[in-house]
Motif scaffolding. Structure first.
Motif, PDB file in Angstrom:
ATOM      1  N   ILE A  97      -9.500 136.296  87.247  1.00 29.45           N
ATOM      2  CA  ILE A  97      -9.808 135.145  86.404  1.00 29.45           C
ATOM      3  C   ILE A  97     -11.319 135.053  86.270  1.00 29.45           C
ATOM      4  O   ILE A  97     -12.049 135.122  87.272  1.00 29.45           O
ATOM      5  CB  ILE A  97      -9.265 133.832  87.000  1.00 29.45           C
ATOM      6  CG1 ILE A  97      -7.743 133.834  87.008  1.00 29.45           C
ATOM      7  CG2 ILE A  97      -9.775 132.627  86.208  1.00 29.45           C
ATOM      8  CD1 ILE A  97      -7.104 133.811  85.624  1.00 29.45           C
ATOM      9  N   PHE A  98     -11.782 134.938  85.020  1.00 25.60           N
ATOM     10  CA  PHE A  98     -13.199 134.715  84.793  1.00 25.60           C
ATOM     11  C   PHE A  98     -13.404 133.266  84.389  1.00 25.60           C
ATOM     12  O   PHE A  98     -12.792 132.779  83.434  1.00 25.60           O
ATOM     13  CB  PHE A  98     -13.743 135.630  83.696  1.00 25.60           C
ATOM     14  CG  PHE A  98     -15.212 135.415  83.434  1.00 25.60           C
ATOM     15  CD1 PHE A  98     -16.166 135.875  84.333  1.00 25.60           C
ATOM     16  CD2 PHE A  98     -15.646 134.740  82.301  1.00 25.60           C
ATOM     17  CE1 PHE A  98     -17.520 135.665  84.115  1.00 25.60           C
ATOM     18  CE2 PHE A  98     -16.995 134.533  82.069  1.00 25.60           C
ATOM     19  CZ  PHE A  98     -17.938 134.993  82.974  1.00 25.60           C
ATOM     20  N   THR A  99     -14.264 132.578  85.124  1.00 25.91           N
ATOM     21  CA  THR A  99     -14.531 131.159  84.888  1.00 25.91           C
ATOM     22  C   THR A  99     -15.966 130.972  84.413  1.00 25.91           C
ATOM     23  O   THR A  99     -16.908 131.080  85.206  1.00 25.91           O
ATOM     24  CB  THR A  99     -14.300 130.337  86.162  1.00 25.91           C
ATOM     25  OG1 THR A  99     -12.982 130.580  86.666  1.00 25.91           O
ATOM     26  CG2 THR A  99     -14.465 128.845  85.888  1.00 25.91           C
ATOM     27  N   VAL A 140     -10.598 132.431  81.532  1.00 23.51           N
ATOM     28  CA  VAL A 140      -9.778 133.415  80.824  1.00 23.51           C
ATOM     29  C   VAL A 140      -9.307 134.461  81.829  1.00 23.51           C
ATOM     30  O   VAL A 140     -10.010 134.781  82.791  1.00 23.51           O
ATOM     31  CB  VAL A 140     -10.551 134.101  79.676  1.00 23.51           C
ATOM     32  CG1 VAL A 140     -10.942 133.111  78.604  1.00 23.51           C
ATOM     33  CG2 VAL A 140     -11.774 134.851  80.205  1.00 23.51           C
ATOM     34  N   PRO A 141      -8.106 135.016  81.622  1.00 28.59           N
ATOM     35  CA  PRO A 141      -7.656 136.111  82.488  1.00 28.59           C
ATOM     36  C   PRO A 141      -8.428 137.385  82.181  1.00 28.59           C
ATOM     37  O   PRO A 141      -8.973 137.556  81.083  1.00 28.59           O
ATOM     38  CB  PRO A 141      -6.168 136.253  82.135  1.00 28.59           C
ATOM     39  CG  PRO A 141      -6.067 135.719  80.746  1.00 28.59           C
ATOM     40  CD  PRO A 141      -7.091 134.627  80.623  1.00 28.59           C
ATOM     41  N   ALA A 190     -19.076 133.405  72.008  1.00 25.27           N
ATOM     42  CA  ALA A 190     -18.041 134.244  72.613  1.00 25.27           C
ATOM     43  C   ALA A 190     -17.041 133.383  73.376  1.00 25.27           C
ATOM     44  O   ALA A 190     -17.425 132.533  74.194  1.00 25.27           O
ATOM     45  CB  ALA A 190     -18.670 135.273  73.542  1.00 25.27           C
ATOM     46  N   ALA A 191     -15.739 133.590  73.119  1.00 24.45           N
ATOM     47  CA  ALA A 191     -14.695 132.710  73.643  1.00 24.45           C
ATOM     48  C   ALA A 191     -14.652 132.673  75.169  1.00 24.45           C
ATOM     49  O   ALA A 191     -14.353 131.633  75.764  1.00 24.45           O
ATOM     50  CB  ALA A 191     -13.335 133.148  73.095  1.00 24.45           C
ATOM     51  N   HIS A 192     -14.960 133.791  75.823  1.00 25.13           N
ATOM     52  CA  HIS A 192     -14.865 133.843  77.288  1.00 25.13           C
ATOM     53  C   HIS A 192     -16.114 133.299  77.978  1.00 25.13           C
ATOM     54  O   HIS A 192     -16.153 133.260  79.216  1.00 25.13           O
ATOM     55  CB  HIS A 192     -14.592 135.271  77.758  1.00 25.13           C
ATOM     56  CG  HIS A 192     -15.656 136.266  77.377  1.00 25.13           C
ATOM     57  ND1 HIS A 192     -15.917 136.608  76.070  1.00 25.13           N
ATOM     58  CD2 HIS A 192     -16.527 136.993  78.128  1.00 25.13           C
ATOM     59  CE1 HIS A 192     -16.888 137.503  76.039  1.00 25.13           C
ATOM     60  NE2 HIS A 192     -17.277 137.747  77.274  1.00 25.13           N
ATOM     61  N   LEU A 193     -17.101 132.864  77.182  1.00 27.71           N
ATOM     62  CA  LEU A 193     -18.335 132.345  77.771  1.00 27.71           C
ATOM     63  C   LEU A 193     -18.565 130.881  77.411  1.00 27.71           C
ATOM     64  O   LEU A 193     -19.700 130.406  77.413  1.00 27.71           O
ATOM     65  CB  LEU A 193     -19.519 133.204  77.309  1.00 27.71           C
ATOM     66  CG  LEU A 193     -19.493 134.656  77.799  1.00 27.71           C
ATOM     67  CD1 LEU A 193     -20.598 135.464  77.137  1.00 27.71           C
ATOM     68  CD2 LEU A 193     -19.624 134.706  79.320  1.00 27.71           C
ATOM     69  N   GLN A 248     -11.948 143.855  81.133  1.00 26.92           N
ATOM     70  CA  GLN A 248     -11.463 143.325  79.860  1.00 26.92           C
ATOM     71  C   GLN A 248     -11.231 141.828  80.037  1.00 26.92           C
ATOM     72  O   GLN A 248     -10.432 141.424  80.878  1.00 26.92           O
ATOM     73  CB  GLN A 248     -10.155 143.989  79.431  1.00 26.92           C
ATOM     74  CG  GLN A 248     -10.278 145.399  78.921  1.00 26.92           C
ATOM     75  CD  GLN A 248      -8.969 145.940  78.372  1.00 26.92           C
ATOM     76  OE1 GLN A 248      -7.990 145.215  78.260  1.00 26.92           O
ATOM     77  NE2 GLN A 248      -8.946 147.215  78.041  1.00 26.92           N
ATOM     78  N   PHE A 249     -11.964 141.026  79.269  1.00 28.87           N
ATOM     79  CA  PHE A 249     -11.715 139.583  79.224  1.00 28.87           C
ATOM     80  C   PHE A 249     -10.654 139.353  78.145  1.00 28.87           C
ATOM     81  O   PHE A 249     -10.863 139.696  76.978  1.00 28.87           O
ATOM     82  CB  PHE A 249     -12.987 138.827  78.839  1.00 28.87           C
ATOM     83  CG  PHE A 249     -14.162 139.079  79.740  1.00 28.87           C
ATOM     84  CD1 PHE A 249     -14.335 138.344  80.905  1.00 28.87           C
ATOM     85  CD2 PHE A 249     -15.102 140.047  79.410  1.00 28.87           C
ATOM     86  CE1 PHE A 249     -15.434 138.572  81.734  1.00 28.87           C
ATOM     87  CE2 PHE A 249     -16.196 140.277  80.226  1.00 28.87           C
ATOM     88  CZ  PHE A 249     -16.365 139.546  81.388  1.00 28.87           C
TER      89      PHE A 249
END
Length: 319
Positions: free
Chosen positions: A47-49, A68-69, A60-63, A96-97
C-alpha cells in the motif's frame, strides 16, 4: 488485484534495443522465460500512502491524499534467475502504483544513483567491451573489462570504479537499501506548471544503518528469505522522496545526479503487506508514468521502453 502488463509494443525500426538484449544474453547465456536483466526477483503486495506534499507539483492520482495499492518487485541484477544473491551487488526495486482508473504508474529503481552513460549506443558498446568474445559471467574478468572500458571512455572513470567497488561487499537486506530511478521526470500541476524532479526510495524505519560487512549470508537466497521474515513482522516501509530540480540541472542526462543541496520532500510511504506469486508475466516500464507526470528527453529513458519490450516479448514466448 489486477496487475497491468503490456504486450508487443517494441519499435521494429529501432535496432538498438535488440542489439542490447543480444549483448546481454552473451554475459550469462539465454534463460528461456526469464528477464534479460534482473531475472531473479520476489514480488509483494503493498500500500502506498501519499501525504499530500506532492499536490502543489502534480495531479498524479497516487500522489494526492488517498492510499493506492501497489505491486513491488525486488531483484538481483544478473540475467541468470538462479544466481546467488551475494553475487549481485546491484539490486532493483520496481513498483506499479495501481490507480483508480484501472491503469498503473510505474517506478523502476536501482541501488546505483546514476547510469554509466548518457546514450544507448555507448552503453551497448561498453557491454561488448566487457564481455568481448567470452560467454558466461564466470569467464569475464570484470576488473580487466572495466579497465578496457575506461581506456575508451575515460570520462566515465569515476562511476565505473565506484561500480567495481560495490562487488566487494554484499548487501544486508533489500529493506535497508536506497533505490534510485536515476532519470529526471516532470511533475505537472493543475495549472499546467512543470517541475523537474528526481525520485529516491529511502528505508523509513532505519536510523542506524548497518555496514554491508555485517551481512548474514545463510543461503543463496538469503536476501529474499530475510525480506520475507521482515514483511511477516510488518517492518518493511519506504519513504518516497523527490528532489526539486533547479535552473541548469540536466533533465536529459542520467549520468548527472544533480547537486546534493537540492530541496528534498517526502511525498508518501510504501508499506509491504504480503508476498505475491503472480501467474502472469508482469512488466515494469519506467516510461509508463500516468497523468500528472511527464517524461523528459533523456535518451536512455526512452531507449529502456523499447529494450524492455524486446525482453518482455522474448519472455512471454519462453525464448
Amino acid at each position: 488485484m489486477e496487475v497491468i502488463h503490456i504486450n508487443n509494443f517494441n519499435d521494429p525500426h529501432d535496432p538498438l534495443p535488440t542489439d542490447a538484449i543480444d549483448t546481454l544474453e552473451k554475459i550469462q547465456g539465454k534463460f528461456p522465460g526469464a528477464r534479460r536483466a534482473h531475472a531473479k526477483g520476489v514480488f509483494y503486495e503493498a500500500i502506498f500512502t501519499p501525504n499530500g506534499n506532492a499536490i502543489p507539483y502534480t495531479t498524479a492520482a497516487h500522489l494526492q491524499n488517498e492510499p493506492v495499492p501497489a505491486t513491488v518487485r525486488f531483484s538481483n541484477s544478473p540475467p541468470n534467475p538462479t544466481a546467488a544473491d551475494f553475487l549481485s551487488p546491484f539490486k532493483g526495486m520496481s513498483v506499479q502504483f495501481h490507480l483508480p482508473n484501472g491503469t498503473a504508474s510505474h517506478l523502476v529503481s536501482t541501488t546505483i544513483p546514476m547510469f554509466i552513460t548518457k546514450d544507448p549506443q555507448t552503453f551497448i558498446d561498453m557491454l561488448k567491451i566487457l564481455t568481448a568474445d567470452k560467454t558466461g559471467l564466470d569467464k569475464v574478468d570484470l576488473g580487466i573489462g572495466i579497465l578496457n572500458i575506461i581506456k575508451k571512455y575515460p570520462e566515465r572513470k569515476n562511476i565505473l570504479l565506484a561500480l567495481k567497488e560495490q562487488f566487494k561487499q554484499p548487501p544486508i537486506s533489500y529493506a535497508r537499501l536506497h533505490y534510485y530511478p536515476i532519470h529526471a521526470f516532470y511533475f505537472v500541476n493543475k495549472e499546467g506548471k512543470r517541475q523537474a524532479i528526481k525520485y529516491e526510495w529511502q528505508p523509513a524505519q532505519e536510523k542506524n544503518p548497518l555496514k554491508n560487512s555485517e551481512a548474514k549470508i545463510t543461503s543463496p537466497d538469503y536476501l529474499s528469505e530475510e525480506l520475507h521474515e521482515r514483511v511477516l513482522n510488518g517492518s518493511v516501509l519506504f519513504n518516497l522522496v523527490i528532489r526539486l530540480g533547479e535552473e541548469g540541472d540536466a533533465t536529459d542526462d542520467s549520468t548527472d545526479p544533480w547537486p546534493d543541496d537540492r530541496q528534498q520532500i517526502v511525498v508518501g510511504r510504501l508499506t509491504l503487506s504480503k508476498i505475491r506469486y503472480p501467474n502472469e508475466a508482469i512488466l515494469f516500464d519506467p516510461t509508463l508514468v500516468g497523468v500528472g507526470i511527464e517524461l523528459t528527453d533523456d535518451p536512455v529513458l526512452h531507449f529502456r521502453h523499447n529494450a524492455y519490450a524486446v525482453s518482455f516479448n522474448k519472455r512471454i514466448k519462453n525464448e
